[in-house]
Scaffold this motif. Structure first.
Motif, PDB file in Angstrom:
ATOM      1  N   SER A  74       0.822  -1.211   0.000  1.00  0.00           N
ATOM      2  CA  SER A  74       0.000   0.000   0.000  1.00  0.00           C
ATOM      3  C   SER A  74       0.854   1.259   0.000  1.00  0.00           C
ATOM      4  CB  SER A  74      -0.925   0.012   1.206  1.00  0.00           C
ATOM      5  OG  SER A  74      -1.822  -1.060   1.132  1.00  0.00           O
ATOM      6  N   ILE A  75       1.992   1.235   0.664  1.00  0.00           N
ATOM      7  CA  ILE A  75       2.858   2.415   0.706  1.00  0.00           C
ATOM      8  C   ILE A  75       3.480   2.680  -0.658  1.00  0.00           C
ATOM      9  CG2 ILE A  75       4.994   3.338   1.682  1.00  0.00           C
ATOM     10  CD1 ILE A  75       4.216   1.919   4.300  1.00  0.00           C
ATOM     11  N   LEU A 110       0.775   4.031  -3.093  1.00  0.00           N
ATOM     12  CA  LEU A 110      -0.094   5.077  -2.554  1.00  0.00           C
ATOM     13  C   LEU A 110      -0.488   6.134  -3.593  1.00  0.00           C
ATOM     14  CD1 LEU A 110      -1.494   6.077   0.025  1.00  0.00           C
ATOM     15  CD2 LEU A 110       0.535   7.439   0.471  1.00  0.00           C
ATOM     16  N   TYR A 131      -2.951   4.116  -6.175  1.00  0.00           N
ATOM     17  CA  TYR A 131      -3.492   2.853  -5.670  1.00  0.00           C
ATOM     18  C   TYR A 131      -4.758   2.428  -6.401  1.00  0.00           C
ATOM     19  CZ  TYR A 131      -4.989  -0.921  -2.731  1.00  0.00           C
ATOM     20  OH  TYR A 131      -5.368  -2.151  -2.299  1.00  0.00           O
ATOM     21  N   SER A 178      -7.893  -1.321   3.013  1.00  0.00           N
ATOM     22  CA  SER A 178      -7.617  -0.054   2.330  1.00  0.00           C
ATOM     23  C   SER A 178      -8.912   0.641   1.921  1.00  0.00           C
ATOM     24  CB  SER A 178      -6.740  -0.291   1.102  1.00  0.00           C
ATOM     25  OG  SER A 178      -7.444  -1.047   0.147  1.00  0.00           O
TER      26      SER A 178
END
Length: 151
Positions: A2-3, A6, A9, A149
């Protein structure tokens, strides 16, 4: 994951993660290998189109950054301006090189598979099946990341 994804996404999720999970679901349901091969092929084609788009966009960005070379520099300019210019130039050139190498790898894989596959049997290999099985094992963790998320 996810980072790293980001900034984009939603695009990553729609074009990469969800199609991979759909392929995994089809493999779990033991659908026809021809259908699985078609799903893999369409996913690869979409990723190749995405790489071509990135190549064109990065080329345009690097051309715009290089076009700034002819501009006159003020005598008392702050260091942030030239630093941002050099960073954008380096990053755009890096993205051109990276997308070119990835599209070359994808194209090579597709050509290799098209030579190996016959007309009656779709080109699907053990390596693809092993990757899908590994994703099936890790699907619960991918699904938990995907649902967390959204919330």
């Amino acid at each position: 994951m996810s980072i790293f994804t980001l900034p984009y996404y939603r695009t990553f999720r729609q074009n990469t993660l969800l199609p991979i999970l759909a392929i995994v679901r089809s493999a779990k349901l033991r659908k026809d290998e021809a259908e699985l091969a078609a799903m893999l092929s369409s996913w690869r084609d979409r990723k190749l189109q995405e790489l071509y788009f990135i190549q064109v966009a990065a080329t345009l960005l690097s051309a715009a950054a290089i076009g700034c070379l002819s501009w006159e520099t003020p005598d008392h300019e702050h260091w942030v301006g030239p630093a941002a210019w050099y960073c954008s130039l380096v990053l755009s050139l890096f993205s051109v090189l990276l997308s070119t190498s990835q599209s070359f790898i994808f194209t090579t894989i597709i050509r290799k598979e098209s030579r190996a596959g016959t007309k009656s049997q779709p080109p699907i290999f053990e390596h693809d099946i092993l990757i899908i099985r590994r994703i099936v094992k890790n699907e619960d963790s991918l699904r938990s990341i995907n649902t967390s998320s959204r919330t």
